[in-house]
Motif scaffolding. Structure first.
Motif, PDB file in Angstrom:
ATOM      1  N   MET A  89      -3.069  -9.980  -1.450  1.00  0.00           N
ATOM      2  CA  MET A  89      -2.256  -8.671  -1.495  1.00  0.00           C
ATOM      3  C   MET A  89      -1.037  -8.463  -0.991  1.00  0.00           C
ATOM      4  N   PRO A  90      -0.501  -8.819  -1.386  1.00  0.00           N
ATOM      5  CA  PRO A  90       0.799  -8.416   0.208  1.00  0.00           C
ATOM      6  C   PRO A  90       0.739  -6.861   0.413  1.00  0.00           C
ATOM      7  N   ALA A  91       1.200  -6.802   1.613  1.00  0.00           N
ATOM      8  CA  ALA A  91       1.522  -4.985   1.522  1.00  0.00           C
ATOM      9  C   ALA A  91       2.133  -4.139   1.143  1.00  0.00           C
ATOM     10  N   LEU A  92       1.973  -2.924   1.424  1.00  0.00           N
ATOM     11  CA  LEU A  92       2.916  -2.226   0.179  1.00  0.00           C
ATOM     12  C   LEU A  92       2.565  -1.062   1.321  1.00  0.00           C
ATOM     13  N   SER A  93       4.193  -0.358   1.652  1.00  0.00           N
ATOM     14  CA  SER A  93       4.466   0.591   2.682  1.00  0.00           C
ATOM     15  C   SER A  93       3.402   2.106   2.820  1.00  0.00           C
ATOM     16  N   GLU A  94       3.319   2.938   2.876  1.00  0.00           N
ATOM     17  CA  GLU A  94       2.210   3.981   3.385  1.00  0.00           C
ATOM     18  C   GLU A  94       2.595   4.982   2.062  1.00  0.00           C
ATOM     19  N   GLU A  95       3.503   4.617   1.564  1.00  0.00           N
ATOM     20  CA  GLU A  95       4.298   5.042  -0.053  1.00  0.00           C
ATOM     21  C   GLU A  95       3.291   5.174  -1.352  1.00  0.00           C
ATOM     22  N   TYR A  96       3.277   3.896  -1.100  1.00  0.00           N
ATOM     23  CA  TYR A  96       2.525   3.258  -2.602  1.00  0.00           C
ATOM     24  C   TYR A  96       1.276   2.820  -1.953  1.00  0.00           C
ATOM     25  N   ALA A 129      -2.871  -7.883 -14.535  1.00  0.00           N
ATOM     26  CA  ALA A 129      -1.401  -6.870 -14.569  1.00  0.00           C
ATOM     27  C   ALA A 129      -1.494  -5.776 -13.115  1.00  0.00           C
ATOM     28  N   VAL A 130      -2.358  -5.676 -12.337  1.00  0.00           N
ATOM     29  CA  VAL A 130      -2.682  -5.171 -11.094  1.00  0.00           C
ATOM     30  C   VAL A 130      -1.859  -5.781 -10.320  1.00  0.00           C
ATOM     31  N   ALA A 131      -2.565  -7.509  -9.971  1.00  0.00           N
ATOM     32  CA  ALA A 131      -1.431  -8.357  -9.477  1.00  0.00           C
ATOM     33  C   ALA A 131      -0.301  -8.301  -9.131  1.00  0.00           C
ATOM     34  N   VAL A 132       0.132  -9.013 -10.151  1.00  0.00           N
ATOM     35  CA  VAL A 132       1.729  -9.085 -10.880  1.00  0.00           C
ATOM     36  C   VAL A 132       2.349  -7.709 -10.429  1.00  0.00           C
ATOM     37  N   PHE A 133       2.012  -6.444 -11.035  1.00  0.00           N
ATOM     38  CA  PHE A 133       2.135  -4.896 -10.263  1.00  0.00           C
ATOM     39  C   PHE A 133       2.940  -4.772  -9.102  1.00  0.00           C
ATOM     40  N   ALA A 138       6.312  -4.611  -4.543  1.00  0.00           N
ATOM     41  CA  ALA A 138       6.178  -5.265  -2.544  1.00  0.00           C
ATOM     42  C   ALA A 138       7.573  -5.624  -2.462  1.00  0.00           C
ATOM     43  N   ARG A 139       8.600  -6.705  -3.614  1.00  0.00           N
ATOM     44  CA  ARG A 139       9.783  -7.411  -4.245  1.00  0.00           C
ATOM     45  C   ARG A 139      10.720  -6.241  -3.640  1.00  0.00           C
ATOM     46  N   GLY A 140      10.150  -4.682  -4.398  1.00  0.00           N
ATOM     47  CA  GLY A 140      11.183  -4.474  -4.697  1.00  0.00           C
ATOM     48  C   GLY A 140      11.492  -4.228  -6.068  1.00  0.00           C
ATOM     49  N   GLY A 141      10.613  -4.520  -6.930  1.00  0.00           N
ATOM     50  CA  GLY A 141      11.025  -4.768  -8.258  1.00  0.00           C
ATOM     51  C   GLY A 141      10.945  -3.898  -9.339  1.00  0.00           C
ATOM     52  N   VAL A 142      10.008  -2.112  -8.883  1.00  0.00           N
ATOM     53  CA  VAL A 142       9.651  -1.279  -9.732  1.00  0.00           C
ATOM     54  C   VAL A 142      10.739   0.012  -8.824  1.00  0.00           C
ATOM     55  N   ASP A 143      11.005   0.243  -9.441  1.00  0.00           N
ATOM     56  CA  ASP A 143      11.213   1.603  -9.270  1.00  0.00           C
ATOM     57  C   ASP A 143      11.188   2.790  -9.064  1.00  0.00           C
ATOM     58  N   GLY A 144      10.857   3.786  -8.455  1.00  0.00           N
ATOM     59  CA  GLY A 144      10.529   4.637  -7.828  1.00  0.00           C
ATOM     60  C   GLY A 144      10.008   5.651  -8.801  1.00  0.00           C
TER      61      GLY A 144
END
Length: 199
Positions: A89-96, A129-133, A138-144
């Motif tokens: 899985m791609p690494a997400l920022s600490e925030e997420y 769904a979890v993988a796609v989310f 990680a690509r920046g395709g989901v807003d805050g």
């Protein structure tokens, strides 16, 4: 001889008229590739017959009457892989990071306790769904705001507040389905299964 000259004159006019008509229709047929042409898809005919100003369904196309004109030229986003592999899985920022950890823990529990073909299918959809989310995030395709709602859903599931989790997903489906249906459908299954299994 007078009547025969008059009789031949209309014949010449008819011939000239049909020749002009034939020439125009031949040009139109060769341009559009078939013999069926309407003024709606042919601006020259629309102008000739006074149909100027009618709505043009092909306004964004180079050549009216083609399949590309009907479909349009809206670019589509590249699909996100739904392959669930906890190790890649791609690494997400600490925030997420808490979202990734929480969602992955839930789908792993669902997969472990799924019995029967229907539950296994729903568990697989949840994993996808979890993988796609996660990959979309990680690509920046989901807003805050959406991330905050998904985070609230995860916390609700961890606290066994299934009603809140369900209402959050229902709200997301009704407001974000168009842009995020590729992962929202599986999130619904995730909440339904977690509720059923009381995880």
């Amino acid at each position: 001889t007078q009547p025969s000259a008059a009789a031949s004159q209309p014949e010449t006019i008819a011939t000239n008229g049909s020749m002009a008509s034939y020439s125009t229709s031949q040009k139109v047929a060769s341009k559009y590739g078939d013999g069926f042409v309407t003024s709606a898809s042919n601006p020259q005919l629309a102008e000739q017959y006074g149909n100027v100003g009618t709505s043009n369904p092909y306004s964004n196309a180079n050549r009216p009457g083609t399949a590309a004109a009907a479909v349009g030229n809206t670019p589509k986003k590249a699909p996100v892989s739904g392959t669930f592999d906890p190790n890649s899985m791609p690494a997400l920022s600490e925030e997420y990071k808490y979202l990734q950890d929480g969602l992955m823990a839930i789908v792993e529990q669902l997969a472990a306790c799924a019995t029967g073909s229907m539950e296994k299918k729903q568990a697989a959809e949840s994993q996808k769904a979890v993988a796609v989310f996660i990959k979309t995030l990680a690509r920046g395709g989901v807003d805050g705001d959406i991330c905050h709602k998904v985070g609230s859903m995860v916390v609700a599931l961890q606290n066994r507040d299934y009603g809140s989790a369900s209402s959050i997903v229902t709200g997301l489906v009704s407001s974000e389905w168009k842009d995020h249906k590729d992962w929202l459908k599986g999130m619904k299954f995730l909440v339904q299964m977690a509720t059923k299994k009381q995880l």
